[in-house]
Design a protein around this motif. Structure first.
Motif, PDB file in Angstrom:
ATOM      1  N   PHE A  23     -26.309 -42.201  31.150  1.00  0.00           N
ATOM      2  CA  PHE A  23     -25.714 -42.993  30.061  1.00  0.00           C
ATOM      3  C   PHE A  23     -24.216 -42.725  29.870  1.00  0.00           C
ATOM      4  O   PHE A  23     -23.711 -42.816  28.750  1.00  0.00           O
ATOM      5  N   ASN A  24     -23.510 -42.371  30.935  1.00  0.00           N
ATOM      6  CA  ASN A  24     -22.078 -42.061  30.840  1.00  0.00           C
ATOM      7  C   ASN A  24     -21.803 -40.926  29.855  1.00  0.00           C
ATOM      8  O   ASN A  24     -20.721 -40.849  29.264  1.00  0.00           O
ATOM      9  N   SER A  25     -22.781 -40.050  29.668  1.00  0.00           N
ATOM     10  CA  SER A  25     -22.668 -38.941  28.718  1.00  0.00           C
ATOM     11  C   SER A  25     -22.450 -37.626  29.466  1.00  0.00           C
ATOM     12  O   SER A  25     -23.351 -37.150  30.175  1.00  0.00           O
ATOM     13  N   PRO A  26     -21.278 -36.996  29.335  1.00  0.00           N
ATOM     14  CA  PRO A  26     -21.038 -35.706  30.008  1.00  0.00           C
ATOM     15  C   PRO A  26     -22.020 -34.622  29.583  1.00  0.00           C
ATOM     16  O   PRO A  26     -22.467 -33.823  30.421  1.00  0.00           O
ATOM     17  N   SER A  27     -22.385 -34.569  28.307  1.00  0.00           N
ATOM     18  CA  SER A  27     -23.280 -33.504  27.841  1.00  0.00           C
ATOM     19  C   SER A  27     -24.671 -33.648  28.441  1.00  0.00           C
ATOM     20  O   SER A  27     -25.253 -32.666  28.942  1.00  0.00           O
ATOM     21  N   ALA A  28     -25.233 -34.853  28.414  1.00  0.00           N
ATOM     22  CA  ALA A  28     -26.564 -35.068  28.990  1.00  0.00           C
ATOM     23  C   ALA A  28     -26.541 -34.828  30.498  1.00  0.00           C
ATOM     24  O   ALA A  28     -27.484 -34.249  31.071  1.00  0.00           O
ATOM     25  N   THR A  29     -25.461 -35.258  31.157  1.00  0.00           N
ATOM     26  CA  THR A  29     -25.352 -35.097  32.608  1.00  0.00           C
ATOM     27  C   THR A  29     -25.208 -33.623  32.984  1.00  0.00           C
ATOM     28  O   THR A  29     -25.818 -33.149  33.956  1.00  0.00           O
ATOM     29  N   ALA A  30     -24.424 -32.872  32.210  1.00  0.00           N
ATOM     30  CA  ALA A  30     -24.266 -31.433  32.461  1.00  0.00           C
ATOM     31  C   ALA A  30     -25.599 -30.713  32.284  1.00  0.00           C
ATOM     32  O   ALA A  30     -25.963 -29.839  33.083  1.00  0.00           O
TER      33      ALA A  30
ATOM     34  N   VAL B 189     -13.341 -32.866  28.452  1.00  0.00           N
ATOM     35  CA  VAL B 189     -13.899 -34.192  28.739  1.00  0.00           C
ATOM     36  C   VAL B 189     -14.129 -34.970  27.448  1.00  0.00           C
ATOM     37  O   VAL B 189     -14.265 -34.382  26.371  1.00  0.00           O
ATOM     38  N   PRO B 190     -14.192 -36.316  27.547  1.00  0.00           N
ATOM     39  CA  PRO B 190     -14.543 -37.136  26.379  1.00  0.00           C
ATOM     40  C   PRO B 190     -16.060 -37.169  26.196  1.00  0.00           C
ATOM     41  O   PRO B 190     -16.801 -36.639  27.029  1.00  0.00           O
ATOM     42  N   THR B 191     -16.523 -37.810  25.132  1.00  0.00           N
ATOM     43  CA  THR B 191     -17.965 -37.878  24.894  1.00  0.00           C
ATOM     44  C   THR B 191     -18.618 -39.051  25.607  1.00  0.00           C
ATOM     45  O   THR B 191     -19.843 -39.102  25.717  1.00  0.00           O
ATOM     46  N   ILE B 192     -17.810 -39.972  26.113  1.00  0.00           N
ATOM     47  CA  ILE B 192     -18.345 -41.097  26.886  1.00  0.00           C
ATOM     48  C   ILE B 192     -17.315 -41.489  27.935  1.00  0.00           C
ATOM     49  O   ILE B 192     -16.117 -41.552  27.654  1.00  0.00           O
ATOM     50  N   TYR B 193     -17.791 -41.692  29.161  1.00  0.00           N
ATOM     51  CA  TYR B 193     -16.911 -42.137  30.238  1.00  0.00           C
ATOM     52  C   TYR B 193     -17.784 -42.650  31.392  1.00  0.00           C
ATOM     53  O   TYR B 193     -18.800 -42.046  31.698  1.00  0.00           O
ATOM     54  N   PRO B 194     -17.390 -43.807  31.978  1.00  0.00           N
ATOM     55  CA  PRO B 194     -16.178 -44.582  31.726  1.00  0.00           C
ATOM     56  C   PRO B 194     -16.302 -45.493  30.503  1.00  0.00           C
ATOM     57  O   PRO B 194     -17.395 -45.942  30.157  1.00  0.00           O
ATOM     58  N   LEU B 195     -15.165 -45.766  29.901  1.00  0.00           N
ATOM     59  CA  LEU B 195     -15.079 -46.689  28.766  1.00  0.00           C
ATOM     60  C   LEU B 195     -13.914 -47.662  28.952  1.00  0.00           C
ATOM     61  O   LEU B 195     -13.617 -48.450  28.074  1.00  0.00           O
ATOM     62  N   ASP B 196     -13.246 -47.594  30.115  1.00  0.00           N
ATOM     63  CA  ASP B 196     -12.024 -48.369  30.330  1.00  0.00           C
ATOM     64  C   ASP B 196     -12.235 -49.866  30.149  1.00  0.00           C
ATOM     65  O   ASP B 196     -11.429 -50.549  29.506  1.00  0.00           O
TER      66      ASP B 196
ATOM     67  N   ILE C 145     -18.942 -43.082  16.484  1.00  0.00           N
ATOM     68  CA  ILE C 145     -19.830 -41.913  16.462  1.00  0.00           C
ATOM     69  C   ILE C 145     -21.015 -42.142  17.389  1.00  0.00           C
ATOM     70  O   ILE C 145     -21.774 -43.109  17.231  1.00  0.00           O
ATOM     71  N   LEU C 146     -21.153 -41.264  18.380  1.00  0.00           N
ATOM     72  CA  LEU C 146     -22.333 -41.225  19.243  1.00  0.00           C
ATOM     73  C   LEU C 146     -23.025 -39.889  18.947  1.00  0.00           C
ATOM     74  O   LEU C 146     -23.410 -39.635  17.821  1.00  0.00           O
ATOM     75  N   LYS C 147     -23.181 -39.048  19.955  1.00  0.00           N
ATOM     76  CA  LYS C 147     -23.693 -37.706  19.681  1.00  0.00           C
ATOM     77  C   LYS C 147     -22.631 -36.867  18.993  1.00  0.00           C
ATOM     78  O   LYS C 147     -22.931 -35.842  18.378  1.00  0.00           O
ATOM     79  N   THR C 148     -21.399 -37.288  19.109  1.00  0.00           N
ATOM     80  CA  THR C 148     -20.283 -36.702  18.369  1.00  0.00           C
ATOM     81  C   THR C 148     -19.267 -37.810  18.132  1.00  0.00           C
ATOM     82  O   THR C 148     -19.383 -38.908  18.702  1.00  0.00           O
ATOM     83  N   SER C 149     -18.297 -37.581  17.291  1.00  0.00           N
ATOM     84  CA  SER C 149     -17.320 -38.622  16.960  1.00  0.00           C
ATOM     85  C   SER C 149     -16.212 -38.661  18.013  1.00  0.00           C
ATOM     86  O   SER C 149     -15.907 -37.663  18.660  1.00  0.00           O
ATOM     87  N   TYR C 150     -15.615 -39.830  18.169  1.00  0.00           N
ATOM     88  CA  TYR C 150     -14.504 -39.965  19.125  1.00  0.00           C
ATOM     89  C   TYR C 150     -13.577 -41.089  18.694  1.00  0.00           C
ATOM     90  O   TYR C 150     -13.929 -41.945  17.869  1.00  0.00           O
ATOM     91  N   CYS C 151     -12.389 -41.077  19.257  1.00  0.00           N
ATOM     92  CA  CYS C 151     -11.394 -42.123  19.029  1.00  0.00           C
ATOM     93  C   CYS C 151     -10.919 -42.650  20.379  1.00  0.00           C
ATOM     94  O   CYS C 151     -10.953 -41.939  21.379  1.00  0.00           O
ATOM     95  N   CYS C 152     -10.464 -43.898  20.366  1.00  0.00           N
ATOM     96  CA  CYS C 152      -9.894 -44.509  21.574  1.00  0.00           C
ATOM     97  C   CYS C 152      -8.592 -45.191  21.191  1.00  0.00           C
ATOM     98  O   CYS C 152      -8.521 -45.863  20.155  1.00  0.00           O
ATOM     99  N   SER C 153      -7.576 -45.027  22.018  1.00  0.00           N
ATOM    100  CA  SER C 153      -6.231 -45.512  21.686  1.00  0.00           C
ATOM    101  C   SER C 153      -6.183 -47.015  21.450  1.00  0.00           C
ATOM    102  O   SER C 153      -5.348 -47.504  20.690  1.00  0.00           O
ATOM    103  N   THR C 154      -7.070 -47.760  22.104  1.00  0.00           N
ATOM    104  CA  THR C 154      -7.003 -49.223  21.998  1.00  0.00           C
ATOM    105  C   THR C 154      -7.920 -49.780  20.922  1.00  0.00           C
ATOM    106  O   THR C 154      -7.950 -50.984  20.700  1.00  0.00           O
TER     107      THR C 154
END
Length: 737
Positions: free
Chosen positions: A185-192, A218-225, A396-405
């Motif tokens: 699911f593009n989740s670094p924590s779940a993948t790790a 790392v971010p909490t979700i990637y890719p998000l581009d 907010i997903l499993k943790t909060s995040y911001c994106c510049s755009t």
């Protein structure tokens, strides 16, 4: 910002990557750079989280802080940071059981899972034993419970929160959700977590690619581009400032369309991204099929991760996409129905804390439901979007995040400045329209409705760019004149006066007052004559030719259709519905408003293009849709006044077998059909010879009419006047947002 998407660092996900052991020695980290980042980036209060966090995100901060503590404890480093982190947890431990605090996705599984891991590491947490036991019990219940009807959605959810399940996870099941990039699911924590337990090579490849791109965190979700860039385009368009970035937007859309045709996973694996891509591409003339949205039907969506989480934003994007349906796209109509219901339920079920934290998304859902795309005037929508954009847009997903755009304050500042600049120009233009009405003596015609504010509002609400001043003035002046003429043919003039007016326009240049059979005819003729002449003069500058003869023909077509209707009324004639519509779509008087304005929106139109069947069809479909809207909404009033319209004629020629309700439902269906047909004519580029800026005017008019007639005959009533005044007279202040 177009070139580089900036995602906030996730201390939570970085901690999970930091916990991956080296293949050579299980007592050392594979990615020590992540451990060092944790050591170097603790906040002053002892937590690891986004700086300036919202007061309702303490659970999020506790989760991130505990994950970072576990990573440091795992490798036996950072005793000072661990102690400060434990102190933060102790001071904020009440938030764990506080239902007012926002609960990140999976918190009831992940946080107790980390507590168990802390026990494994002999780490004593400063939490009440009763709270710990309660959380572990709740986690146990959640892991044991079945998914009910949403079994597949629950499985996806459990795979998404794998790090909270650990050894208890069914890893064979979880890895079914692995994506082509190696992630869950593009989740670094779940993948790790997956790599820690089953050493999957693709998981490792994904983690390495993240660190190669982002460095030591790392971010909490990637890719998000893809989603981030499309959100940026959407924001620029909805804030009314996209005209400043046409080149950059074109690059993004061309790239997105290329990925769309290639079936790129980043688009099609996520419902929000797929729906957003479909909507933005279709609105900008790209050929995209709605079949791709079939994977997000109600059944499929409910059995997905987004469905299980009741993802309001994903359904909002799906709903917006469904508003762009063409004729015979029944899939989108079905999607529209269930997404509407879902969003309505979402608004009614918003909790107090969710309401405070998700003010932006709640506002967007409310506006989308109350102002559908076909009835939303861009200028009013911009004002609402600025209001929503001003709120904190943390996701907010499993943790909060911001994106510049997403939720950019730069966009907001530019949008406010642009809005106020355009508004200052519009205020002066409206004053000019008021002076023009007096100069042309139109205010002396007591039989006529004085609608200059409405007419200018309808122009400025959709044609707001400063350079479109001539288009706005043509639209508004002809709108005022068609209202006057409509009232003249309806109640203000005798048949002799009506015929006299038509003859004068046919002759065009009249010298003496003897040719006018009344002062009313003189006033109306003079106003039409001067306005058409002015349009002809200005068209030389824009088109390189005088279009006066074309505008005269447009006006004559209108006047003759109005005369036919006046004669039907005086003779008590009852035309067939086909006879009525042939005349009535012209007498609805959109021709003089929309068609001359085409010459002032940029593209040059040759005589051949101005008379092309495609343009004539655009005009006919728009006018038919508008006439039917008017006749539906004004049916009761006109029936009381003894006037015929499409609804009453349908009932009359139905021989008494058609009820009022059946007739209205029939025409509502026709209105929807005509509207979808017009949208397709406007948006599709293939085989089209009419420039898009010109086609947009036809759709703009339909949006205006749907808004005016949203409740009743809004043009005849005065309900809209306050909206019009606020749009033109009330500037936006950044300080008030």
């Amino acid at each position: 910002m177009f070139d580089k998407i900036e995602l906030s660092v996730s201390s939570y996900d970085t901690a999970w990557v930091a916990m991956v052991p080296s293949p050579n020695c299980s007592k050392t980290p594979w990615f020590p750079e992540c451990t060092k980042w944790i050591l170097d980036n603790q906040l002053g209060d002892g937590s690891w989280s986004l700086p300036h966090r919202h007061p309702l995100l303490v659970k999020d901060a506790l989760s991130s802080t505990l994950a970072c503590i576990l990573a440091l404890k795992r490798w036996g480093v950072g005793e000072e940071q661990i102690n400060k982190g434990l102190r933060f947890i102790e001071l904020n431990s009440d938030a764990v059981t506080d239902n007012e605090q926002h609960r990140p996705i999976g918190f009831d599984i992940i946080f107790p899972g980390m507590i168990e891991y802390a026990r494994h590491l002999d780490l004593n947490l400063p939490l009440k034993p009763t709270d710990i036991n309660s959380m572990l019990h709740r986690r146990d219940l959640e892991l044991r419970s079945g998914g009910g009807k949403n079994l597949e959605g629950r499985r996806a959810y459990l795979a998404y929160v794998s790090e909270g399940i650990g050894k208890l996870q069914d890893w064979e099941m979880a890895m079914k959700y692995q994506r082509k990039n190696g992630s869950l699911f593009n989740s670094p924590s779940a993948t790790a977590s997956a790599f820690i337990h089953i050493q999957d090579a693709e998981c490792l490849h994904y983690i390495r690619s993240l660190l190669q791109k982002f460095g030591n965190a790392v971010p909490t979700i990637y890719p998000l581009d893809m989603y981030a860039r499309l959100s940026m385009v959407d924001a620029l368009e909805s804030l009314g400032i996209d005209r400043h970035f046409r080149k950059e937007i074109k690059i993004v859309l061309d790239e997105t369309y290329r990925f769309w045709l290639q079936g790129e996973e980043e688009i099609f694996s996520d419902s929000a991204t797929c729906a957003l891509a479909f909507r933005i591409l279709r609105l900008n003339g790209y050929d995209v099929s709605p079949d791709t949205l079939n994977q997000f039907s109600e059944h499929h969506f409910s059995n997905s991760l987004g469905g299980y989480l009741k993802d309001l934003r994903a359904v909002l994007e799906l709903h917006r996409a469904t508003q762009l349906s063409y004729p015979d796209e029944s899939l989108l109509e079905k999607q529209n129905s269930w997404t509407s219901y879902f969003l309505e339920q979402g608004l009614s079920n918003v909790s107090l804390c969710g309401d405070k934290l998700r003010k932006n998304i709640i506002g967007e859902v409310h506006d989308t439901l109350n102002f559908p795309y076909h009835a939303d005037l861009q200028r009013l929508a911009i004002r609402r979007r600025i209001r929503n954009c001003a709120t904190d847009d943390i996701r907010i997903l499993k943790t909060s995040y911001c994106c510049s755009t997403i939720g950019s304050q730069d966009f907001l500042k530019l949008a406010v400045e642009d809005f106020n600049i355009c508004q200052s120009i519009q205020r002066e233009e409206l004053k000019h329209i008021g002076r023009w009405v007096v100069e042309r003596r139109l205010d002396k015609l007591k039989f006529a409705r004085q609608k200059e504010a409405y007419c200018y509002f309808s122009a400025a609400a959709t044609l707001f760019a400063p350079e479109l001043s001539h288009a706005r003035m043509s639209w508004a002046k002809n709108g005022v004149l068609t209202t006057v003429v409509d009232d003249f043919f309806d109640v203000g003039g005798s048949e002799e006066e009506l015929v006299n007016l038509i003859q004068l326009i046919e002759r065009w240049d009249v010298n003496g007052t003897a040719d006018f059979c009344s002062e009313k005819v003189e006033v109306i003729y003079s106003a039409i004559h001067s306005t058409i002449s002015e349009i002809g003069d200005k068209s030389l500058e824009w088109q390189g030719r005088d279009v006066k003869s074309h505008v005269i023909k447009i006006w004559l077509d209108l006047l003759k259709s109005m005369l036919t209707e006046a004669q039907w009324s005086s003779n008590k004639s009852v035309p067939t519905l086909d006879e009525y519509m042939t005349t009535a779509h012209v007498s609805f008087a959109l021709g003089p408003i929309v068609l001359p304005a085409l010459y002032f929106v940029g593209p040059k139109l040759s005589e051949e293009v101005a008379g092309h069947p495609e343009l004539l069809n655009l005009y006919k479909v728009m006018s038919t849709c508008g006439r039917l809207l008017n006749d539906w909404r004004s049916f009761k009033r006109e029936s009381e006044e003894g006037k015929l319209n499409a609804v009453s004629l349908y009932m009359i020629h139905g021989g008494g077998a058609v009820t009022e309700e059946e007739a209205i439902e029939h025409f509502k269906g026709l209105i929807g059909s005509q509207r979808r047909q017009l949208l397709q004519l406007v948006l599709q580029e293939k085989d089209s010879v009419i420039p898009r800026p010109c086609k947009d005017l036809f759709w703009n008019m339909i949006k205006i009419l749907h808004m005016f007639y949203m409740k009743d005959d809004g043009f005849t009533s005065n309900e809209m006047i306050n909206v019009a005044k606020a749009m033109i007279n009330k500037p936006i202040s950044l300080d008030e947002l």
